[in-house]
Scaffold this active site. Structure first.
Site, PDB file in Angstrom:
ATOM      1  CB  SER A 433      -0.921   0.015   1.226  1.00  0.00           C
ATOM      2  OG  SER A 433      -0.159  -0.088   2.415  1.00  0.00           O
ATOM      3  CG  HIS A 454      -2.526  -0.787  -3.350  1.00  0.00           C
ATOM      4  ND1 HIS A 454      -2.838   0.526  -3.115  1.00  0.00           N
ATOM      5  CD2 HIS A 454      -2.798  -1.440  -2.179  1.00  0.00           C
ATOM      6  CE1 HIS A 454      -3.280   0.667  -1.877  1.00  0.00           C
ATOM      7  NE2 HIS A 454      -3.257  -0.509  -1.293  1.00  0.00           N
ATOM      8  CG  ASN A 504      -3.236   3.911   0.967  1.00  0.00           C
ATOM      9  OD1 ASN A 504      -4.417   4.008   1.275  1.00  0.00           O
ATOM     10  ND2 ASN A 504      -2.627   2.746   0.845  1.00  0.00           N
TER      11      ASN A 504
END
Length: 680
Positions: A433, A454, A504
């Site tokens: 991640s 991912h 993220n």
């Protein structure tokens, strides 16, 4: 490129009970390009009805669509150009005027719903006195509230009067705001939308026979009276649902509630007039325009991802998954569910492996219990997962993905073990991640076979897969990853190999601001509630609980080391929670009630007072600055990719239009950065 115009073609059938007019909606394309209604289509409908008015002796009308498609509703391409109440009102008025002529015909009318009927496509069927539907129809829906609109061509009024407010709320509110859920032919029939359910092969013939039996008087259709006595309670319950989904930030579903409630007492003409006014108010809103933009991103732009190599992908016949935790188990289930391929799942302890295998088989068993697949099919699919402690069992895998703990040393070790076991041409993927994929592959003999792949949690629901090209990733590996994502029915997005990648990086930037405000005196609940009012799908600290504190802290550490403490500070309070083994901010299952352990460990640095507007300004301004840096660094191709990623990877609602569209239309980027993201 303009949408093809759907034409209403007229035929006449001299049946045993007299002349029957058959109107067929057809845009000249195949089922992949469904019928839509533009201004030209409404003109064609009016012309077709003029022909019927000039024809004598008509005993009935059957309306149907081209093979596999009834109609997918209004052509939305003109919506972004509508800017006034009058223009939106005219859209509603024009649809009502054209379609109501069907209702006013002096003979029996039947809509033979032979394929997908969505939005305006479902609405036009309601103007007919009777309806049949094919069991094979895959999609019946009113997606308008999902798109910042209401079913404004009769949908709110006629649906409520046909099947009652409770079922109308299910179609128009609950389904639309549950990720635009659609129902099939059988369920539509059971709701009362159709009078008869027929099999596909003889559908049109049986529908025509049904219409003839009505004309002859042989069949009399009786419908149960609509119950409206509980309307206040139904509306209150639905409003609470809407509040939980959009937090007051999208006007369309609230307007739909009023239209459904009103339809219980208004006559049809008043209902139509209120729908016209609703469209006049809603089409010009920021939320509607954002929704149409988001709809186009997900349904068109996402299907043509940029950066895909012109290389034939490697065929995949067997998949390996390193790890047997929750994420790895979800991946194993997805590969089997979507591809029907055997999967080898490896971990370091037998108890971990057994738990992972049990999870996968349990998911298929649950599908069988719900009637989605047969028990024999569930057993077969469950049998495709094989647990192991030995990397040698990856020997015949074509694609191996690791989903182990986010530590570079561990991932390097895993890849070294896998490389020694797999075929020379097997693709190695990482579900990291935040970590550098280039470094992860740096000590391998064949680093060109490594690609970032991912997924987002929960894997079965979140559509996005970030595909990361490392420094030496080959075109074959990249093309295979994109092809595999497509077969898994995921939205693939090429992302630069940079810490945190895209989604993220943005989510952690937001989280850092939220944590900093709590450090300085704000309450967890106060921050969550303030940001929910923007319309976000989940509050920041609620999302943190779902992701898991250790995972989020690790990504925070990675970004802190890469970009510095000014942008990605590491809260000492957050660190204390991790060191104490704390896994949640809120009490288990009770979002909004802070865990007493968190209250005890978290020592606020200041006692500053924060107001909701201030909380939102801090968070949104930081996201704008970080997005600007992401685009300057070419983490993705452009602003559309940022928006697509936030919608499909972070669950941002359509009515926000993704992040950059929201920042532009809300005036954040012009004020803060003296520019707009749109077009970048």
């Amino acid at each position: 490129m303009a949408e093809p115009i759907t034409i209403f073609y007229t035929q006449f059938y001299d049946s045993p009970v007299g002349k029957i007019a058959i109107l067929t909606m057809d845009n000249g394309q195949d089922y992949k390009k469904p019928n839509t209604f533009s201004d030209g289509s409404m003109v064609s409908l009016s012309e077709a009805l003029d022909r019927l008015a000039a024809e004598s002796g008509i005993k009935g009308l059957m309306l149907t669509g081209q093979p596999y498609i009834f109609a997918a509703g209004a052509d939305l391409t003109a919506v972004p150009f509508i800017s006034t109440f009058e223009q939106g009102y005219a859209v509603g008025k024009g649809g009502h005027t054209a379609m109501k002529r069907i209702m006013d015909l002096g003979y029996p009318t039947l809509a033979a719903i032979n394929g997908a009927a969505i939005g305006g496509g479902l609405e036009i069927s309601l103007y007919c006195k009777y309806r049949t539907i094919a069991r094979s129809v895959p999609a019946i829906a009113f997606p308008e509230c999902f798109l910042g609109l209401v079913p404004g061509w009769g949908g709110c009024t006629l649906t409520t009067k046909l099947i009652g407010p409770q079922k109308a709320l299910q179609l128009i509110i609950y389904n639309a705001l549950s990720q635009n859920k659609m129902i099939g032919g059988k369920e539509a029939f059971e709701l009362g939308l159709a009078d008869r359910l027929y099999e596909g092969a003889e559908f049109l013939d049986e529908s025509l026979s049904f219409l003839m039996s009505i004309i002859s008087g042989e069949t009399v259709v009786e419908r149960a009276p609509v119950e409206t006595g509980e309307i206040s309670g139904l509306i209150s319950k639905a409003k609470a649902f809407v509040d939980a989904r959009v937090h007051g930030a999208a006007p369309a579903p609230y307007r739909a509630l009023k239209l459904i409630e009103g339809a219980c007492s208004w006559d049809v003409e008043q209902g139509f007039e209120e729908e016209n006014k609703a469209l006049g108010d809603l089409i010009k809103t920021r939320q509607c325009k954002s929704s149409i933009y988001a709809f186009d991103l997900v349904n068109r732009h996402a299907k043509r991802p940029r950066g895909v190599p012109d290389t034939k992908p490697r065929p995949i016949g067997k998949v390996g998954v390193v790890g047997a935790g929750l994420m790895a188990s979800q991946l194993a289930h997805l590969f089997i569910h979507r591809l029907g391929l055997p999967v080898v799942m490896k971990d370091v302890k037998q108890e971990f492996v057994d738990k992972g295998v049990a999870y996968v088989r349990g998911q298929f068993a649950q599908r069988a219990q719900k009637g989605k697949i047969s028990e024999s099919r569930a057993k077969y699919l469950g049998g495709l997962v094989h647990g192991t402690l030995d990397s040698a069992d990856f020997a015949d895998c074509d694609f191996v993905i690791e989903a182990v703990f986010e530590e570079m040393a561990i991932k390097k070790k895993v890849f070294a073990e896998v490389e020694s076991a797999v075929k020379a041409d097997a693709i190695l993927a990482t579900n990291t991640s935040s970590l550098c994929v280039t470094e992860m592959a740096s000590e391998l003999k064949n680093p060109e076979r490594v690609v970032g792949f991912h997924f987002f949690n929960p894997v079965a629901i979140m559509p996005l897969v970030e595909v990361i090209k490392a420094e030496k990733t080959s075109d074959l590996s990249l093309a295979t990853a994109f092809d595999l994502a497509k077969k898994l029915k995921k939205t693939a997005l090429l992302v630069k190999d940079s810490p945190g990648f895209l989604v993220n990086r943005l989510l952690v930037r937001n989280l850092c601001d939220c944590i900093a405000m709590v450090d300085q005196g704000a309450d967890f609940q106060q921050v969550d509630e303030a940001l929910l009012e923007l319309g976000l799908p989940m509050a920041p600290f609620g999302l943190l609980d779902m992701v898991g504190l250790p995972v989020a802290f690790h990504v925070n550490e990675t970004l802190n080391h890469s970009f510095g403490s000014e942008r990605f500070p590491l809260s000492q309070n957050f660190r204390k929670l991790i060191e104490a083994g704390q896994t949640r901010i809120y009490t288990q299952g009770k979002t909004g009630i802070v865990d007493p352990a968190v209250e005890k460990l978290w020592v606020k640095e200041k006692n500053k007072t924060f107001y909701p507007e201030q909380i939102r300004e801090i968070a949104i301004n930081s996201l704008a600055r970080e997005t600007d840096l992401i685009l300057k660094e070419k983490i993705v191709e452009g602003a559309k990719e940022v928006d697509l990623a936030m919608i499909t990877g972070a669950g941002w609602p359509f009515f926000m239009g993704g992040l950059t569209m929201y920042l532009d239309l809300a005036g954040i980027t012009p004020k803060l950065l003296q520019k707009v993201f749109f077009g970048s």
